[in-house]
Motif scaffolding. Sequence first.
Motif: not given
Length: 727
Positions: A302-316
């Motif tokens: 999930k954290k690696e995907l943040l770098a590619h603008d894929v933000v999960c629900e638990e991260f807002g």
Amino acid sequence: MNRGLLLRFENLVQLRGACWQLRALSSRKVCGARWKPVELSAHPVGSLLLHPQLWPKHRLISAALSQCRHLATKEETKKKKKKIPLTRGEVEIRQKMTVEELAQAMGKDIDHIYEVLLYTDINLDSVEPDSILREDHIKMIVQKSGMKYKSAKLKEEKERKNTDAVKRQVVNYPAVLTPRPPVVTILGHVDHGKTTLLDSLRKTQVASMEAGGITQHIGAFIVHMPSGEKITFLDTPGHAAFSAMRARGTNVTDIVILVVAAEDGVMEQTIESIQHAKNAGVPLILAINKCDKPEADPERVKKELLAHDVVCEEFGGDVQAVNISALKGENLMVLAEATVALAEMLELKADATGLVEGTIIESRKDKGKGPLTTAIIQRGTLRKGCVLVAGKTWAKVRFLFDENGKAVDAASPGIPVEIMGWKECPSAGDEILEVESEQRAQEVVAWRAHVEQQEKMKKDLEVIEAKQKEHRLEYEKKQQKLAHLTWRQRKAVLYKANKHLMFSRPKERTEMDENTLSLIVKGDVDGSVEAILNILDSYDCEDECKLDIVYFGMGDISENDISLAEAFNGVIFGFSVKANETIKKLADKKGIKIKLHNIIYKLIEDLKDELNSRLPPTLVETTIGEASVLDTFSVTVGKNKIPVAGCRVHKGLLDRKMKFKLIRNRDVIWKGCLSSLKHHKDDVQIIKTGMDCGLSLDKNLEFSIGDQIICYEEKEVQQTTSWDPGF
């Protein structure tokens, strides 16, 4: 006066290729008793006969003279006049006229055009009746013939009416819109568990049927949920070679399920899949697979995907994330419910009435059924008997099949279906449109073929004009260099310059044939062939071995493929196709290689091996021993003094049978063999490390203290291609 003219004739008949000109002159000027004396130098044809390009390399036989002296009768003269009316006045000219067309416009014969072309820089050997003339040459020919020219009015080509089929206008009337199942595409990196996930959802054994555990092409299936909802799934390949197929999957989809392995994290095709979804504007659901493994770390994914603008629900963010195990079937219903919930939010509806619209997912050829396509219907209801158009082909639907091969009567929006009845295989990704009749379908296909032909002609014309300009500039440069020479000197210079080409061309042609790999590529579906061709497009080692794709298509290996391979000395590569025993025996008899594969990267590895076999071997030097020159002296053999080096071996050994080289100041100044090798006064074959020796070379060369003597062996090693297909 007449006798003088005939004497002039006798001198001129020796000119090479002049008989037809004298015959024409005799027919025009020597007409029996009515012949009048004409000064040859004053006559336009006579003056042309004196042109240097017509001078002979050898004398013509005397029979030519009698033929040229033939006096035409009045009847023959009348016949010729009827065939070629001598028009006076203006000549209509246009761009890109051929020699024959210009002769007709002027009312002259073709020989007349050749005569006038002698005054130009055109090489007459290359001019044929259908050769296109430049505009300035056309104008000059008309003027030299004593005529005037005028530009012909351009015939306005009647503009062809656009008969293409187009989509219907979107009508958002709630009365005609009905709910449809969502089309879901599963994307992700190779071997991250996409097929296993789909297999678990639809309770069939697709994964076990696939070669190497890698999905080779798109499959479309319907999954029936316990709650009654239907979900249409597209399973796309994760291998790097199938980028275009993943892009097609996202273009017809509503939701993308991104599968990421919990232990591997974000990989190359994962990033590419995210980009495809963004480009298509499709929402994502994250499925973190293989969470049952001890090394699984879903939070890292999930954290690696943040770098590619894929933000999960638990991260807002708004991307749902579900931890699953496709192999054990854990949390699959949670993933399905998340998909259904997102589909309800999207309010997916479609118009099931009117003409059909859809998209082709894949196409293939079946031996019994002919061309088949898998398609997703987007509007309308497809039934047997519908007339469809896709790309440059059309179909009258004979049968419809579901994903299990069962015949169905109709397919509504959002439903994948296999269509039988195509005239030819359309390309994957083509748009399907229903038309009113077969005649209308043929009109659409003809229009599309016409548009493609016009575009091709336009591109070809641009290439031709560029080449003509390039050749013209090159010719002008050559002419400027030779402008100060006489025509005889020019001929001599050009002959010397081009003489070597006469002998090098056959050799070059042989080398070219040896260093060319001709391919025939066959695949099971259009998408697989497309993926292979995309890989071959990246080939950039033409200087090592030329790659020539002779033919590509779908279906099993046929006799036609064998014939092509034999004609071009090629190799047949088949992907997920078969070759029956008859074909294999025929190929063995003709010495044709057939290479069949079910996994894309193994096919490419085999292709690279075939390329390597076409490359010439290289010589590799392997050092056996090294020695240093400690002293120099000479010995007398007969009347000659032979230089001898006193050496000590400090590495390996010196073997007299091997080759040697002499290195001085890091430069190799000699390579060859030893004429003698001695230890003390004895001739020896081998000198080992730490031993002293005296040696002399097969060439009378002076040694210097400090020189290095290297003993080496040459081996032929097969070259390998430097082509990197990218995986």
